[in-house]
Motif scaffolding. Structure first.
Motif, PDB file in Angstrom:
ATOM      1  N   ARG A  12       1.072   3.069   2.198  1.00 53.21           N
ATOM      2  CA  ARG A  12       1.894   3.378   3.787  1.00 53.21           C
ATOM      3  C   ARG A  12       3.164   3.002   3.848  1.00 53.21           C
ATOM      4  O   ARG A  12       4.756   2.509   4.407  1.00 53.21           O
ATOM      5  N   ASP A  13       3.414   1.331   2.987  1.00 54.46           N
ATOM      6  CA  ASP A  13       4.289   0.761   2.678  1.00 54.46           C
ATOM      7  C   ASP A  13       5.573   1.510   1.658  1.00 54.46           C
ATOM      8  O   ASP A  13       6.400   1.073   2.205  1.00 54.46           O
TER       9      ASP A  13
ATOM     10  N   THR B 185       0.509  -0.921   0.114  1.00 51.58           N
ATOM     11  CA  THR B 185       0.134   0.009   0.185  1.00 51.58           C
ATOM     12  C   THR B 185       1.015   1.328  -0.343  1.00 51.58           C
ATOM     13  O   THR B 185       1.998   1.246  -0.118  1.00 51.58           O
TER      14      THR B 185
ATOM     15  N   GLN C 240      -3.133  11.494  -1.705  1.00 56.08           N
ATOM     16  CA  GLN C 240      -2.813  10.292  -1.367  1.00 56.08           C
ATOM     17  C   GLN C 240      -0.837  11.022  -1.287  1.00 56.08           C
ATOM     18  O   GLN C 240       0.024  10.900  -0.678  1.00 56.08           O
TER      19      GLN C 240
END
Length: 188
Positions: free
Chosen positions: A32-33, A30, A78
């Motif tokens: 966040r990764d 994702t 994002q």
């Protein structure tokens, strides 16, 4: 006062660290990764340490410049999440290389919202109209800022998204302590 008297304003520009994402995001990985892949890769390259004593942090006080094809299609929201995470690195700021389309979509949506605000009597209409005008001018001739081709960086960190095949997590109480999920799975 100095600028008014001399006509110039000298500013110290912080050094930059370029983070280049290449490849494609893998299934189960994702946004966040991607955020956590930055310290994870910096640790692997010796540019960031977890230990507090003799701490090494290539990002501290510097500007993060994030680029890569995978970023060009991110929604603006994002990109905000990605750039907000620069604070976790103790960076002074962050830029994210987006494509025109997500920015056009974001500004068009904001213009609609701002026009509705004017219609409902929210705030100073003249101020809001100036904002709308500025956005419409950019939309008529979209121009994105880009790094100078000969820009110098304190470090360049390459992150191959094809190699990140699982979530990257940060251990409790330290956003610099990034590890692959498989490295910490089952620990308490």
């Amino acid at each position: 006062a100095f600028a008014a008297a001399t006509g110039v304003m000298p500013l110290d520009m912080p050094e930059s660290v370029k983070v280049k994402f290449h490849g494609e995001m893998q299934p189960g990985v994702t946004l966040r990764d991607l955020v956590h892949a930055i310290p994870y890769t910096a640790i692997q390259q010796g540019l960031l340490t977890v230990a507090k004593e003799g701490k090494k942090n290539i990002f501290s006080g510097r500007i993060l410049e994030l680029e890569g094809d995978v970023l060009k299609t991110l929604k603006c929201e994002q990109a905000f999440e990605l750039s907000d995470a620069s604070a976790e690195r103790s960076a002074a700021g962050c830029t994210v290389e987006l494509g025109e389309e997500p920015i056009i979509e974001y500004l068009t949506s904001n213009i609609t919202l701002l026009k509705h605000m004017i219609e409902t009597g929210y705030g100073d209409a003249r101020t809001i109209e100036r904002r709308i005008k500025g956005m419409e001018e950019w939309l008529a001739n979209p121009t994105l800022l880009k790094a100078d081709p000969n820009a110098e960086y304190k470090a360049v960190i390459d992150i191959d998204l094809n190699e990140i095949k699982e979530p990257v997590v940060c251990c409790p109480n330290d956003p610099d302590d990034a590890k692959l999920l498989s490295e910490v799975a089952g620990r308490k």
